[in-house]
Design a protein around this motif. Sequence first.
Motif, PDB file in Angstrom:
ATOM      1  N   ASP A  27     -33.615  -7.356  13.001  1.00 34.64           N
ATOM      2  CA  ASP A  27     -33.970  -8.838  12.680  1.00 34.64           C
ATOM      3  C   ASP A  27     -34.568  -9.356  13.818  1.00 34.64           C
ATOM      4  O   ASP A  27     -35.702 -10.040  13.588  1.00 34.64           O
ATOM      5  N   ARG A  28     -33.941  -9.554  14.983  1.00 36.06           N
ATOM      6  CA  ARG A  28     -34.460 -10.044  16.208  1.00 36.06           C
ATOM      7  C   ARG A  28     -35.909  -9.560  16.468  1.00 36.06           C
ATOM      8  O   ARG A  28     -36.571 -10.203  16.992  1.00 36.06           O
ATOM      9  N   ALA A  83     -38.345 -10.760  13.964  1.00 38.65           N
ATOM     10  CA  ALA A  83     -38.506 -12.078  14.303  1.00 38.65           C
ATOM     11  C   ALA A  83     -39.366 -12.464  15.556  1.00 38.65           C
ATOM     12  O   ALA A  83     -39.975 -13.744  15.576  1.00 38.65           O
ATOM     13  N   ARG A  84     -39.614 -11.388  16.341  1.00 41.98           N
ATOM     14  CA  ARG A  84     -40.467 -11.730  17.641  1.00 41.98           C
ATOM     15  C   ARG A  84     -41.804 -11.405  17.611  1.00 41.98           C
ATOM     16  O   ARG A  84     -42.846 -11.752  18.141  1.00 41.98           O
ATOM     17  N   ALA A 116     -43.077 -11.455  11.803  1.00 45.96           N
ATOM     18  CA  ALA A 116     -41.980 -12.569  11.568  1.00 45.96           C
ATOM     19  C   ALA A 116     -42.224 -13.233  10.394  1.00 45.96           C
ATOM     20  O   ALA A 116     -41.141 -13.733   9.818  1.00 45.96           O
ATOM     21  N   TYR A 167     -41.637 -11.123   7.356  1.00 40.77           N
ATOM     22  CA  TYR A 167     -40.333 -10.506   7.206  1.00 40.77           C
ATOM     23  C   TYR A 167     -39.262 -11.557   6.855  1.00 40.77           C
ATOM     24  O   TYR A 167     -38.542 -11.444   6.003  1.00 40.77           O
ATOM     25  N   THR A 168     -39.419 -12.578   7.511  1.00 38.13           N
ATOM     26  CA  THR A 168     -38.369 -13.844   7.351  1.00 38.13           C
ATOM     27  C   THR A 168     -38.723 -14.611   6.181  1.00 38.13           C
ATOM     28  O   THR A 168     -37.649 -14.983   5.535  1.00 38.13           O
ATOM     29  N   SER A 169     -39.937 -14.722   5.577  1.00 37.83           N
ATOM     30  CA  SER A 169     -40.106 -15.227   4.226  1.00 37.83           C
ATOM     31  C   SER A 169     -39.591 -14.361   3.296  1.00 37.83           C
ATOM     32  O   SER A 169     -38.892 -14.741   2.490  1.00 37.83           O
ATOM     33  N   LYS A 202     -37.141 -12.151   3.590  1.00 33.12           N
ATOM     34  CA  LYS A 202     -35.761 -12.127   3.738  1.00 33.12           C
ATOM     35  C   LYS A 202     -34.945 -13.309   3.229  1.00 33.12           C
ATOM     36  O   LYS A 202     -33.987 -13.568   2.376  1.00 33.12           O
ATOM     37  N   ASP A 203     -35.725 -14.430   3.639  1.00 34.28           N
ATOM     38  CA  ASP A 203     -35.178 -15.813   2.942  1.00 34.28           C
ATOM     39  C   ASP A 203     -35.260 -15.807   1.341  1.00 34.28           C
ATOM     40  O   ASP A 203     -34.426 -16.439   0.731  1.00 34.28           O
ATOM     41  N   ASN A 258     -32.507 -13.612  -0.030  1.00 30.58           N
ATOM     42  CA  ASN A 258     -31.342 -14.323   0.221  1.00 30.58           C
ATOM     43  C   ASN A 258     -31.250 -15.451  -0.568  1.00 30.58           C
ATOM     44  O   ASN A 258     -29.816 -15.695  -1.097  1.00 30.58           O
TER      45      ASN A 258
END
Length: 180
Positions: A72-73, A76-77, A82, A85-87, A89-90, A93
């Motif tokens: 994840d970290r 995210a970098r 990032a 991936y974060t979009s 994942k959110d 979730n």
Amino acid sequence: MKKISQYFLQGLLILVPGVVTVYVVYLVFTKIDGIFPFALPGAGFLLTIGMILAVGFVTSNLLAHRLVALVDRLFARLPLVALLYTSIKDLVNAFVGDKKSFNKPVEVALDADHQVRVLGFITRDELQNLGLADSVAVYLPQSYNFAGNLLIVARDRVTPLAADPAEIMKLIVSGGVSSR
């Protein structure tokens, strides 16, 4: 001719939902089954489901949590990665994770008289970090579409609903025609 048209429309009303559902399930099954090309139909599907279950089992242990956190970290970098991936994942979730976002159905008044209203889901109660202290984020799914709009709404225009979130989502996505 009028009777033939009536029979035709009745046939469509009966056949289309079932045929489209079967076709979509078939497409999903064949796409998943095609990930691992085996001669035996369904083997790729079962292997994929088994792998997903295995990953879920393995990552539920404490040591694997650290590995997942490391990935994840890392993601995210990375620029551009990032965001994607974060979009994703959110979004995942929001529907199935511990942080489900579509569990607070609300009615939002669009006019001062509360005569025009829309249904949606509060996704964030606090927007103070954006300078919007008296507002909430409300997601409005669109009917017959896999999209929606995010509205920033004054808290006093939002009325929580004592209803099952799944029923509200079904009502919205069906354009208000869902009766089950």
